[in-house]
Design an enzyme around this catalytic site. Sequence first.
Site, mmCIF file in Angstrom:
data_model
loop_
_atom_site.group_PDB
_atom_site.id
_atom_site.type_symbol
_atom_site.label_atom_id
_atom_site.label_comp_id
_atom_site.label_asym_id
_atom_site.label_seq_id
_atom_site.Cartn_x
_atom_site.Cartn_y
_atom_site.Cartn_z
ATOM 1 N N ASP A 187 98.886 28.198 -17.779
ATOM 2 C CA ASP A 187 98.997 26.811 -18.219
ATOM 3 C C ASP A 187 99.492 26.866 -19.666
ATOM 4 O OD1 ASP A 187 98.528 23.947 -18.302
ATOM 5 O OD2 ASP A 187 96.812 24.435 -19.570
ATOM 6 N N ASP A 238 92.641 26.362 -19.132
ATOM 7 C CA ASP A 238 91.467 26.011 -19.939
ATOM 8 C C ASP A 238 90.927 24.610 -19.667
ATOM 9 O OD1 ASP A 238 93.660 24.633 -21.197
ATOM 10 O OD2 ASP A 238 92.326 24.306 -22.908
#
Length: 553
Positions: free
Chosen positions: A260, A449
């Site tokens: 990501d 995250d």
Amino acid sequence: MSVATLGALAIGFLPGAETQFPEAVFVMLFFQVGELFEGIAEGRSRRSISHLMEIRPDTANVERNGELLTVHPETVSIDEIILVKPGERVPLDGIVVEGTSSLDTVALTGESVPRSVSEGDEIFSGCVNLSGVVRVRVLKSFGESTASKILELVEDASSNKSRRENFITRFARVYTPIVVGLAVLLAFVPPIFCGSYWAAFPTWLYRALMFLVVSCPCALVLSVPLTFFGGIGAASRRGVLVKGSSWLEALADLHTVVFDKTGTLTEGVFEVTAVHPERIAEKELLHLAAHVERHSTHPIAQSLRDAYPDEKDECEVGSITEIAGEGVTALVNGRQVAVGNSKLMDRIGAAWHDCHKVGTIAHVAIDGEYEGHIVISDRIKADSAEGIAALKAAGIARTVMLTGDGEAVASDVAASTGIGEYHSRLMPADKVAEVEKLLPEGTLAFVGDGINDAPVLARADIGIAMGGLGSDAAIDAADVVLMDDKVSRIAEAVRISRKTIRIAGENIWLAIGVKVLVLILAAAGLASMWMAVFADVGVMVVAVLNAMRALKA
């Protein structure tokens, strides 16, 4: 081992047999020596993880009714104020409301450099307060605190066994009764063909006892799990929590790493870098955007509020609607204001245009008319490029970045970090779809995250979460947690896993190879009990000592 010892003690009482008392004693003596080495090795492995067990504090100083009370952290409620003095361990997660200090975070992150905190900074349980007194408003209950979450991960790590450990367990369950049966046959069947049964029986019983000692699978059953335990301990010392040996084993076979962007490769710290209005003033454009994003938790929204912090004006804001993956609309002083990406502008029919600057573009439209855009940029983490380079050096075939940002931002971050491939403008569901396309190529790890990363973390072969600043949902869904949020830790975890697998393989081949050789010699009458003891206990000691090398990974 007990049957072999008792047999060696009893064999001397058979007609024409010699006593084997020394052999009987040394079978058990060497077995105890092996157990001693195993205990030492396991103790070292446990100590490498046990520093995590020290992070859970026993007391908290809480302010109640004008008094400072020392209580158990479980009794402290959210929003209560606790006092953390120098030398004390932070008992609960919270935000500093008064005071400044330095924190020792080594137990959480493996990072030895102290972290400075002051009013407004978040503070995590398990850290040690080094200098000043700080007052902290509690944000999470004791059971949901960082320290409790980490301990839960460590305690659950042993439940997820690797393929090799599961194989050894199944192997021992089948193997042991088979070799005991073969030992019985070796003792009682061959004498039938030797003329005098009772004259030959002691010789074949002795061979059967040797066969039994050699065939004991101690070296395999003890050393392989111990090797993985050591590898998990070595990783934990580097701030990498692996939830089980199955994930440590999977890391060794890693083929593709998918990242990501926000909060993973970048710091997730957004700031307004440019304001480009069409017909209204810059301040007015910022003012409207900040009001529309007033209640959003997205980092972009926070950066807009930071750029225009004066929310306490007389503007009336209502009918706030958040559209996932597109933006937010609201009524501000009776005008319909939309703040978001190009998809939102297309939805409301506003004629938007792109910006020459690289960053996340927040377009603003008022009553369906395009009024300009605001450029928000995110800082790339200092070690992102180093971490990607380390993965490539470790032989990882493919690195991919997935982001909801536009093409220009994605391209800029990919070029800066050395990522080989990227996909932009993705919704959370799109990220899952992209990962599913890559899964057939080989073992895949996804690194994220945020809360929106939880589905992808769960779908990947290995989910790796940023634990320092990452969300609880991401950490719960992940299989590996990086406690200091450093991308470079992934390559370290891969290196540790490969060394662990190599050591486990060495132990398997050593144990099986020596045992097969001595079993053949024992069945042919060419081996002594001393040889049998070495083939079992000696090999176990060597394998356990070799397993301890995993701690040095």
